[in-house]
Design a protein around this motif. Structure first.
Motif, PDB file in Angstrom:
ATOM      1  N   ILE A 196     -49.967   7.951  -3.059  1.00 14.84           N
ATOM      2  CA  ILE A 196     -50.197   7.349  -4.376  1.00 14.84           C
ATOM      3  C   ILE A 196     -49.619   8.233  -5.471  1.00 14.84           C
ATOM      4  O   ILE A 196     -48.951   7.747  -6.394  1.00 14.84           O
ATOM      5  N   LEU A 197     -49.855   9.526  -5.385  1.00 12.52           N
ATOM      6  CA  LEU A 197     -49.306  10.435  -6.388  1.00 12.52           C
ATOM      7  C   LEU A 197     -47.779  10.393  -6.403  1.00 12.52           C
ATOM      8  O   LEU A 197     -47.155  10.353  -7.464  1.00 12.52           O
ATOM      9  N   ILE A 198     -47.185  10.382  -5.236  1.00 11.36           N
ATOM     10  CA  ILE A 198     -45.721  10.349  -5.150  1.00 11.36           C
ATOM     11  C   ILE A 198     -45.192   9.029  -5.723  1.00 11.36           C
ATOM     12  O   ILE A 198     -44.238   9.024  -6.510  1.00 11.36           O
ATOM     13  N   ALA A 199     -45.834   7.921  -5.371  1.00 15.19           N
ATOM     14  CA  ALA A 199     -45.367   6.607  -5.827  1.00 15.19           C
ATOM     15  C   ALA A 199     -45.480   6.444  -7.333  1.00 15.19           C
ATOM     16  O   ALA A 199     -44.659   5.757  -7.951  1.00 15.19           O
ATOM     17  N   THR A 200     -46.468   7.073  -7.937  1.00 11.44           N
ATOM     18  CA  THR A 200     -46.709   6.884  -9.368  1.00 11.44           C
ATOM     19  C   THR A 200     -46.163   8.028 -10.227  1.00 11.44           C
ATOM     20  O   THR A 200     -46.475   8.110 -11.408  1.00 11.44           O
ATOM     21  N   PRO A 235     -52.128  -3.070  -6.622  1.00 12.69           N
ATOM     22  CA  PRO A 235     -51.496  -3.893  -5.587  1.00 12.69           C
ATOM     23  C   PRO A 235     -50.039  -3.483  -5.314  1.00 12.69           C
ATOM     24  O   PRO A 235     -49.586  -3.507  -4.171  1.00 12.69           O
ATOM     25  N   THR A 236     -49.324  -3.086  -6.351  1.00 15.43           N
ATOM     26  CA  THR A 236     -47.950  -2.635  -6.176  1.00 15.43           C
ATOM     27  C   THR A 236     -47.911  -1.342  -5.374  1.00 15.43           C
ATOM     28  O   THR A 236     -47.082  -1.175  -4.475  1.00 15.43           O
ATOM     29  N   VAL A 237     -48.823  -0.426  -5.680  1.00 15.05           N
ATOM     30  CA  VAL A 237     -48.908   0.823  -4.919  1.00 15.05           C
ATOM     31  C   VAL A 237     -49.232   0.516  -3.461  1.00 15.05           C
ATOM     32  O   VAL A 237     -48.616   1.076  -2.555  1.00 15.05           O
ATOM     33  N   ALA A 238     -50.188  -0.377  -3.238  1.00 16.65           N
ATOM     34  CA  ALA A 238     -50.581  -0.727  -1.863  1.00 16.65           C
ATOM     35  C   ALA A 238     -49.384  -1.235  -1.070  1.00 16.65           C
ATOM     36  O   ALA A 238     -49.182  -0.846   0.084  1.00 16.65           O
ATOM     37  N   ALA A 239     -48.580  -2.092  -1.694  1.00 13.65           N
ATOM     38  CA  ALA A 239     -47.390  -2.610  -1.013  1.00 13.65           C
ATOM     39  C   ALA A 239     -46.369  -1.495  -0.790  1.00 13.65           C
ATOM     40  O   ALA A 239     -45.748  -1.420   0.273  1.00 13.65           O
ATOM     41  N   ALA A 277     -50.529   0.216   2.496  1.00 16.62           N
ATOM     42  CA  ALA A 277     -51.951   0.516   2.672  1.00 16.62           C
ATOM     43  C   ALA A 277     -52.774  -0.655   2.161  1.00 16.62           C
ATOM     44  O   ALA A 277     -52.301  -1.457   1.351  1.00 16.62           O
ATOM     45  N   ALA A 278     -53.995  -0.751   2.626  1.00 16.20           N
ATOM     46  CA  ALA A 278     -54.902  -1.794   2.152  1.00 16.20           C
ATOM     47  C   ALA A 278     -55.254  -1.523   0.690  1.00 16.20           C
ATOM     48  O   ALA A 278     -55.412  -0.366   0.286  1.00 16.20           O
ATOM     49  N   SER A 295     -58.008  -1.991  -0.806  1.00 13.45           N
ATOM     50  CA  SER A 295     -59.307  -1.321  -0.916  1.00 13.45           C
ATOM     51  C   SER A 295     -59.155   0.194  -0.747  1.00 13.45           C
ATOM     52  O   SER A 295     -59.798   0.972  -1.459  1.00 13.45           O
ATOM     53  N   THR A 296     -58.294   0.612   0.168  1.00 13.24           N
ATOM     54  CA  THR A 296     -58.030   2.041   0.369  1.00 13.24           C
ATOM     55  C   THR A 296     -57.381   2.630  -0.871  1.00 13.24           C
ATOM     56  O   THR A 296     -57.760   3.718  -1.327  1.00 13.24           O
ATOM     57  N   VAL A 297     -56.425   1.905  -1.423  1.00 13.60           N
ATOM     58  CA  VAL A 297     -55.725   2.382  -2.623  1.00 13.60           C
ATOM     59  C   VAL A 297     -56.703   2.516  -3.788  1.00 13.60           C
ATOM     60  O   VAL A 297     -56.711   3.529  -4.491  1.00 13.60           O
ATOM     61  N   TYR A 298     -57.551   1.514  -3.994  1.00 16.02           N
ATOM     62  CA  TYR A 298     -58.532   1.594  -5.085  1.00 16.02           C
ATOM     63  C   TYR A 298     -59.487   2.775  -4.891  1.00 16.02           C
ATOM     64  O   TYR A 298     -59.839   3.468  -5.850  1.00 16.02           O
ATOM     65  N   ASP A 299     -59.919   3.016  -3.654  1.00 17.45           N
ATOM     66  CA  ASP A 299     -60.797   4.161  -3.385  1.00 17.45           C
ATOM     67  C   ASP A 299     -60.112   5.479  -3.732  1.00 17.45           C
ATOM     68  O   ASP A 299     -60.700   6.353  -4.377  1.00 17.45           O
ATOM     69  N   ARG A 300     -58.870   5.627  -3.301  1.00 15.43           N
ATOM     70  CA  ARG A 300     -58.139   6.879  -3.575  1.00 15.43           C
ATOM     71  C   ARG A 300     -57.814   7.022  -5.048  1.00 15.43           C
ATOM     72  O   ARG A 300     -57.835   8.120  -5.586  1.00 15.43           O
ATOM     73  N   ILE A 301     -57.510   5.904  -5.712  1.00 14.23           N
ATOM     74  CA  ILE A 301     -57.253   5.951  -7.160  1.00 14.23           C
ATOM     75  C   ILE A 301     -58.481   6.493  -7.879  1.00 14.23           C
ATOM     76  O   ILE A 301     -58.365   7.345  -8.762  1.00 14.23           O
TER      77      ILE A 301
END
Length: 116
Positions: free
Chosen positions: A22-26, A34-38, A42-43, A45-51
């Motif tokens: 996530i850090l690398i992508a952003t 949703p864009t990060v997840a794609a 990753a799911a 829900s996982t992305v929202y948790d890590r965010i």
């Protein structure tokens, strides 16, 4: 430099492959969850948790955007630029450098991007 989270927390968070992705992508531009997840495969829900974890640590920032229909949505951008860990007789000491981007400039860029 800014306040760093406790070294154990920072290292544990960065030990997670999704948090790192996530850090690398952003790093270069803000992205929605949703864009990060794609992007990182990753799911959501996982992305929202890590965010949430990355925001709590101060490693990620949120900006609210408005689309042409007036709908609001969140985009995320990495703040973490560098994490240095030092071993001392008392334990570990972390120093963090943040990329504190000008939010007004970010909003202006997003507005211009939307106009194009």
């Amino acid at each position: 430099m800014s306040d760093a989270p406790p070294p154990d927390d920072a290292l544990a968070l960065l030990g997670d492959e999704y948090a790192r992705a996530i850090l690398i992508a952003t790093t270069t531009e803000p992205m929605t969850a949703p864009t990060v997840a794609a992007e990182i495969d990753a799911a959501e829900s996982t992305v929202y948790d890590r965010i949430a974890d990355l925001q709590d640590a101060g490693f990620l920032t949120e900006v609210t955007r408005t689309d042409d229909d007036g709908n609001h949505y969140a985009e995320y951008r990495a703040r973490l630029e560098r994490l240095a860990v030092r071993v001392t007789p008392d334990g570990f000491q972390a120093t963090v450098d943040y990329a504190d981007r000008d939010e007004a400039a970010e909003r202006l860029r997003a507005l211009w991007r939307d106009v194009k």
